[in-house]
Design an enzyme around this catalytic site. Structure first.
Site, PDB file in Angstrom:
ATOM      1  N   LYS A  87       0.854  -1.191   0.000  1.00  0.00           N
ATOM      2  CA  LYS A  87       0.000   0.000   0.000  1.00  0.00           C
ATOM      3  C   LYS A  87       0.888   1.238   0.000  1.00  0.00           C
ATOM      4  O   LYS A  87       1.724   1.424   0.866  1.00  0.00           O
ATOM      5  CB  LYS A  87      -0.894  -0.002   1.238  1.00  0.00           C
ATOM      6  N   ASP A 109      -2.302  10.681   3.498  1.00  0.00           N
ATOM      7  CA  ASP A 109      -3.702  10.308   3.710  1.00  0.00           C
ATOM      8  C   ASP A 109      -4.390  11.311   4.624  1.00  0.00           C
ATOM      9  O   ASP A 109      -4.214  11.287   5.839  1.00  0.00           O
ATOM     10  CB  ASP A 109      -3.778   8.905   4.319  1.00  0.00           C
ATOM     11  N   LYS A 134      -9.620  13.110   8.511  1.00  0.00           N
ATOM     12  CA  LYS A 134      -9.046  12.768   9.805  1.00  0.00           C
ATOM     13  C   LYS A 134      -8.986  14.000  10.711  1.00  0.00           C
ATOM     14  O   LYS A 134      -8.995  15.137  10.222  1.00  0.00           O
ATOM     15  CB  LYS A 134      -7.621  12.232   9.613  1.00  0.00           C
ATOM     16  N   ASP A 184       1.906   6.656   5.499  1.00  0.00           N
ATOM     17  CA  ASP A 184       0.874   5.687   5.127  1.00  0.00           C
ATOM     18  C   ASP A 184       1.255   4.885   3.887  1.00  0.00           C
ATOM     19  O   ASP A 184       0.435   4.149   3.349  1.00  0.00           O
ATOM     20  CB  ASP A 184      -0.470   6.392   4.919  1.00  0.00           C
ATOM     21  N   ASP A 234     -11.853   7.166   4.341  1.00  0.00           N
ATOM     22  CA  ASP A 234     -10.606   6.957   5.078  1.00  0.00           C
ATOM     23  C   ASP A 234     -10.252   5.478   5.194  1.00  0.00           C
ATOM     24  O   ASP A 234      -9.233   5.131   5.767  1.00  0.00           O
ATOM     25  CB  ASP A 234     -10.708   7.588   6.471  1.00  0.00           C
ATOM     26  N   GLU A 243      -9.268   3.759   2.689  1.00  0.00           N
ATOM     27  CA  GLU A 243      -8.856   3.822   1.284  1.00  0.00           C
ATOM     28  C   GLU A 243      -7.758   2.833   0.919  1.00  0.00           C
ATOM     29  O   GLU A 243      -7.631   2.431  -0.244  1.00  0.00           O
ATOM     30  CB  GLU A 243      -8.398   5.244   0.941  1.00  0.00           C
ATOM     31  N   ARG A 257      -7.335  -0.294   1.468  1.00  0.00           N
ATOM     32  CA  ARG A 257      -7.830  -1.570   0.944  1.00  0.00           C
ATOM     33  C   ARG A 257      -8.345  -1.417  -0.483  1.00  0.00           C
ATOM     34  O   ARG A 257      -8.311  -2.376  -1.259  1.00  0.00           O
ATOM     35  CB  ARG A 257      -8.911  -2.134   1.877  1.00  0.00           C
TER      36      ARG A 257
END
Length: 497
Positions: A262, A267, A274, A285, A344, A346, A348
């Protein structure tokens, strides 16, 4: 900038100033090399005064007396012989590296009386030094004295009976250090400097080591139908990329092993934004993509006898007027549709298209994905273990063993139909979050729907990839977690020679 250690190995050394570092076990009366570095016997006196017991990673720093062959002596305790592990050699190297100051030459004696030191242990000690020496100060215009001195090269001679074997083993240690420190660099970079395009360019540099690298653009991903990944990227002005790295070190007929990362370079959470506090940490991230890139560096640099594929999905999750909304439905490359409940969740969405692409194109022996995927895994496991989810018991056991060997620990988490049904959607084939309960497990089940029949493991490294407690071999915010773990997995189970 990391301290520059020029490491060599020798059966003996002639001391003339500088620093001598000696290892000592709790049982031994004397330290390694004491007769050479300490003819006056000051170590025994200093140890008695300081009540130095040589417990694991304890250090004793001594100013050498006049007439001694060195200026300083440092004794590093490595504990009891029967309790010494392979990882302890890395820690000892890290502890030694922390004491290298105000000198340009160091002699290190590691053949402790009563302990047979093999070439691998010597190389691991040196690897510990290289990992501890890492620092990230590329953007500092003013450095303190220690930072200025770390930029200078230090000649390190490790004295051991099997110097030839240690020298050979160390070539692999250098490859590992290069991969771990590359992963650390990528995680530590500020998000304005490392977008998807810039990250892909860093992956492209692995071609210098013989890795084949393809970079898929937004247009190419759209043609492949990667609607889940592209949905995450659509809120950012920075275009997404998918980097495909191939190392072909095995037999031509052998199917590759595959690693998927990933790579959300920053993010914000998107529309499901967030909280502001701590959002700066979301530059990390992309820790999964960093680990995969670092691993591919290691495999190529040490000429691993394996065919390996590394795939990283690179996006930025931003909340502009074109951003994905809660309630949107996207179509993944697999053809399965996904209701976006939370923008959020995201990572996956990025991984599901990358996993399907990997499985469909390469038909790998197994796939392992790494991701800073959920806060839930941090609540469950803290920053000691990464979460392990798998559809294959053998792969899970191999990963767990590699984690114990490298001290990059994993803890297997459950999967099951009762969890899987939590991500069923009324409006699409699935939804991208199952709610507050079992968040790391439902995230894993989401990914599991995209691996087909391929043996697969998902490593949730949210608690271990960044901000982990500092220790003897890691003083960095970005830890490089996963690189040594997966290299050990490949070394122990996958190489053809």
């Amino acid at each position: 900038m990391s301290a520059k250690f020029e490491i060599s190995f020798s059966k003996s050394v002639k001391l003339n100033g500088g620093l001598a570092i000696l290892l000592k076990t709790a049982e031994a009366d004397s330290a390694a090399g004491a007769e050479t570095a300490d003819p006056a016997g000051v170590i025994a006196k200093a140890a008695k005064i300081a009540r130095f017991s040589a417990k694991s990673m304890a250090t004793l720093d001594i100013v050498a007396p006049e007439g001694a062959p060195v200026e300083r002596i440092v004794v590093v305790g490595i504990g009891k012989v029967g309790e010494l592990t392979a990882h302890d050699w890395l820690k000892a190297g890290g502890a030694a590296a922390s004491k290298v100051k105000n000198t340009d030459k160091v002699a290190i004696f590691i053949d402790v009386p009563g302990l047979e030191t093999d070439a691998r242990a010597a190389a691991d000690f040196a690897l510990g030094m290289l990992l501890r020496a890492y620092s990230f100060d590329a953007y500092k215009t003013k450095k303190n004295d220690d930072e200025e001195k770390s930029a200078k090269s230090v000649k390190v001679t490790i004295v051991t009976a099997d110097a030839t074997g240690a020298r050979k083993a160390f070539s692999e240690s250098e490859a590992i250090a290069g991969g771990v420190n590359l992963a650390r660099d990528l995680v530590n970079e500020p998000p304005n400097a490392l977008g998807p395009v810039e990250f892909a360019a860093r992956a492209k540099e692995l071609e210098n080591l013989g890795v084949e690298v393809e970079i898929l653009t937004e247009k190419e991903m759209r043609r492949l139908g990667m609607g889940a990944l592209l949905g995450v990227a659509q809120g950012s002005v920075r275009p997404p990329r998918l980097a495909v790295m191939q190392w072909k070190g095995g037999k031509a007929k052998d199917r590759p092993v595959a690693f998927v990362g990933k790579g959300v370079v920053f993010d914000t959470g998107g529309i499901s934004i967030k909280p502001a506090a701590g959002m700066e940490d979301m530059k990390g991230d992309m820790g999964g993509a960093a680990a995969v890139t670092g691993l591919m560096h290691v495999l190529a640099a040490r000429k691993a006898a394996v065919n390996a594929v590394g795939i990283i999905g690179l996006v930025e999750n931003m909340p502009d007027g074109n951003a994905q909304r809660p309630g949107d439905i996207v179509t993944s490359m697999s053809g399965q549709t996904i209701e976006v409940i939370n923008t959020d969740a995201e990572g996956r969405l990025v991984l599901c298209d990358a996993l399907w692409y990997c499985s469909d194109r390469f038909k790998p022996q197994f796939m392992i994905n790494l991701a800073t995927l959920t806060g839930a895994i941090v609540v469950a496991l803290g920053n000691v273990h990464a979460g392990l989810f798998s559809n294959d018991d053998q792969l899970s056991a191999q990963l767990t063993a590699a984690g114990l060997s490298t001290n990059e620990k994993l803890w297997r988490m459950p999967l099951g139909k009762d969890y899987d049904k939590l991500i069923d959607s009324k409006f699409a084939d699935m939804k991208n979050t199952g709610g507050r309960q079992a968040g790391s497990i439902t995230a894993a089940h989401f990914l599991k729907r995209f691996v087909q029949d391929t043996p697969w493991a998902h490593l949730d490294i949210a608690g271990t990839a960044m901000g982990s407690p500092q220790d003897e071999i890691n003083q960095s915010w970005g830890s490089g977690f996963g690189v040594r773990l997966l290299d050990e997995l490949v070394r122990a189970n996958c190489e053809s020679r």
